[in-house]
Design an enzyme around this catalytic site. Structure first.
Site, PDB file in Angstrom:
ATOM      1  N   PHE A  41       0.848  -1.193   0.000  1.00  0.00           N
ATOM      2  CA  PHE A  41       0.000   0.000   0.000  1.00  0.00           C
ATOM      3  C   PHE A  41       0.878   1.235   0.000  1.00  0.00           C
ATOM      4  CE2 PHE A  41      -2.398   3.476   1.865  1.00  0.00           C
ATOM      5  CZ  PHE A  41      -3.550   3.435   1.108  1.00  0.00           C
TER       6      PHE A  41
ATOM      7  N   ASP B   9       9.257   3.091   1.690  1.00  0.00           N
ATOM      8  CA  ASP B   9       8.051   3.762   2.176  1.00  0.00           C
ATOM      9  C   ASP B   9       7.928   3.492   3.669  1.00  0.00           C
ATOM     10  OD1 ASP B   9       5.515   4.522   2.919  1.00  0.00           O
ATOM     11  OD2 ASP B   9       4.488   3.657   1.183  1.00  0.00           O
TER      12      ASP B   9
ATOM     13  N   LYS C 233       2.600   9.857   8.228  1.00  0.00           N
ATOM     14  CA  LYS C 233       1.752   9.555   9.394  1.00  0.00           C
ATOM     15  C   LYS C 233       2.219  10.108  10.757  1.00  0.00           C
ATOM     16  CE  LYS C 233      -1.032   5.749   7.699  1.00  0.00           C
ATOM     17  NZ  LYS C 233      -0.647   5.290   6.358  1.00  0.00           N
TER      18      LYS C 233
HETATM   19  C1  LIG Z   1      -0.918   5.504   4.980  1.00  0.00           C
HETATM   20  C2  LIG Z   1       0.116   5.090   4.018  1.00  0.00           C
HETATM   21  C3  LIG Z   1       0.293   5.748   2.801  1.00  0.00           C
HETATM   22  C4  LIG Z   1      -0.609   6.868   2.338  1.00  0.00           C
HETATM   23  O1  LIG Z   1      -0.607   7.950   3.219  1.00  0.00           O
HETATM   24  P1  LIG Z   1      -1.802   9.021   3.169  1.00  0.00           P
HETATM   25  O2  LIG Z   1      -1.356  10.087   4.139  1.00  0.00           O
HETATM   26  O3  LIG Z   1      -3.047   8.321   3.563  1.00  0.00           O
HETATM   27  O4  LIG Z   1      -1.873   9.532   1.780  1.00  0.00           O
HETATM   28  C5  LIG Z   1       1.320   5.333   1.971  1.00  0.00           C
HETATM   29  N1  LIG Z   1       2.127   4.319   2.318  1.00  0.00           N
HETATM   30  C6  LIG Z   1       1.987   3.664   3.482  1.00  0.00           C
HETATM   31  C7  LIG Z   1       2.916   2.557   3.829  1.00  0.00           C
HETATM   32  C8  LIG Z   1       0.962   4.014   4.361  1.00  0.00           C
HETATM   33  O5  LIG Z   1       0.798   3.337   5.501  1.00  0.00           O
END
Ligand SMILES: *Cc1c(COP(=O)(O)O)cnc(C)c1O
Length: 401
Positions: A144, A228, A257
């Site tokens: 994700f 990420d 986050k």
């Molecule tokens: C939450 C998340 C995203 C996306 O972040 P948003 O602030 O919701 O756009 C991307 N990569 C990872 C691993 C995430 O947990």
């Protein structure tokens, strides 16, 4: 509670569906305030929050250090556009160079969310095209990376992608195995992009040796290693960033986050030669890196250091993992993750029932998928919260047959 709140609590579900776009599931409750690791809904019911706004509320709710920093910055200088520099922005860039290990070669790009950090990462990968020969981006199945079109093109979940086809070209999703990694990597790869622990997939660890081998192969082939850490970063897994547990540094790390402790902010930090790829005019964001958001992030990072929250994440994470295993529930197949990012793998697809039973009892946990419960409590959890969690989670497991 105000007189109107009970009326409000009957009305809010209908109100929500009348006015909000149908892109999200129906909300679980309507929350009114928070303090420490607890939140209260509009009926005054108290919950222990072990989701933490999905790994966002690093310092819990209404932390005085964050409240003070944001209030002071709001009253001083909140936003100026990127035609101007500000002290909080440069302080945050310095701090990120330090905690990521990028050091003097590190460069920070600021934005407002995780998806935006991944958009910046995607464009970075395109800039590493090697004069046209490096056209492929490798990502993982079940990964994700966000919901905007670039981030979604990296996301490896058909259910999220399919309604929006065609997505951006050049992205290939491989299985998270060493064999698939070896087979995919060659000199046509511009970047390899992955989460060190797949958060949205239910807190799923990568196989042993994957991260170190990914670093070797990307280096060998001139591809960027982009990690990420939007969910795993900012002390969540018991180190500033999860890759630090493998003794490597990436070419770029995406952060969001937990960075602002609830104030929206994202960042992409580049390392070494990757720091030279972006040129003037290549990218930008109106809000990105404004003094309000960067002051919030500076307060969060400062407090994590001051209060020893990296050590706390290690210690409480280990306590929680052991304790969940020793509940001995027939529902629990395995406990995954690191630090305070924990996935409880279930023996049957009952995660929604267990999360609902927990909510009823006053505990917020997340049904990340049908057979995984995700826990990402504030980094400030202590003895009392761990004990309260175990009591309520044990009861929730017992309540579901
Ligand atoms: C939450 C998340 C995203 C996306 O972040 P948003 O602030 O919701 O756009 C991307 N990569 C990872 C691993 C995430 O947990």
């Amino acid at each position: 509670m105000s007189e109107s709140s009970s009326v409000e609590s009957h009305e809010w579900k209908k109100h929500y569906s009348d006015v909000m776009m149908g892109s999200h599931a129906a909300p679980l409750a309507m929350l009114e305030r928070g303090s420490g690791c607890h939140v209260w809904d509009v009926d005054g019911k108290r919950y222990l929050d072990f989701l933490g706004g999905i790994a966002v509320n690093s310092l819990g709710y209404a932390h005085p250090v964050l409240v003070e920093a944001v209030s002071r910055q709001m009253a001083t200088l909140a936003h100026v556009s990127n035609y101007f520099a500000t002290r909080p922005q440069l302080e945050l860039a310095d701090r990120l160079r330090d905690i990521t290990g990028a050091g003097d070669t590190g460069r920070a790009y600021f934005c407002n969310s995780g998806a935006e950090a991944m958009e910046a990462a995607f464009k970075l990968a395109r800039l590493n095209n090697g004069g046209g020969k490096r056209t492929r981006i490798i990502a993982l199945t079940n990964a994700f990376h966000g919901r905007t079109m670039g981030a979604l093109s990296l996301t490896g979940k058909a259910a999220l992608r399919d309604p929006f086809a065609p997505l951006l070209g050049g992205v290939e999703h491989i299985d998270s195995t060493l064999e698939a990694l070896e087979a995919a990597m060659d000199d046509t790869v511009a970047a390899l992009i992955f989460e060190p622990i797949k958060g949205e997939a239910g807190v799923v660890d990568l196989p042993e040796g994957f991260i170190v081998r990914a670093r070797e192969l990307t280096r060998e082939h001139g591809a960027l290693l982009i990690i990420d850490e939007i969910q795993t970063g900012i002390a969540r897994t018991g180190s500033w960033f999860a890759y630090q547990q493998y003794g490597i540094v990436p070419d770029a790390v995406a952060i969001a986050k937990g960075l602002g402790g609830g104030v929206p902010i994202g960042a992409l930090v580049t390392f070494g030669v990757a720091s030279g790829l972006y040129q003037q005019g290549h990218h930008g964001s109106t809000f990105g890196g404004n003094p309000l958001a960067t002051a919030a992030a500076n307060a969060v990072l400062g407090e994590i250091e001051r209060a020893g929250l990296i050590e706390n994440a290690q210690r409480r994470g280990a306590e929680l993992k052991n304790a969940i295993e020793s509940i001995g529930s027939a529902h629990v197949a395995e406990v995954r993750g690191s630090g305070l990012l924990i996935g409880v793998g279930l023996t049957s697809p009952l995660s929604k029932d267990i999360a609902a039973a927990a909510l009823e009892l006053g505990l917020i946990v997340n049904a990340a998928n049908e057979s995984s419960i995700r826990l990402a409590p504030p980094l400030i959890v202590g003895d009392a919260e761990v004990a309260e969690f175990l009591d309520l989670f044990t009861k929730a497991l017992e309540a579901v047959r």
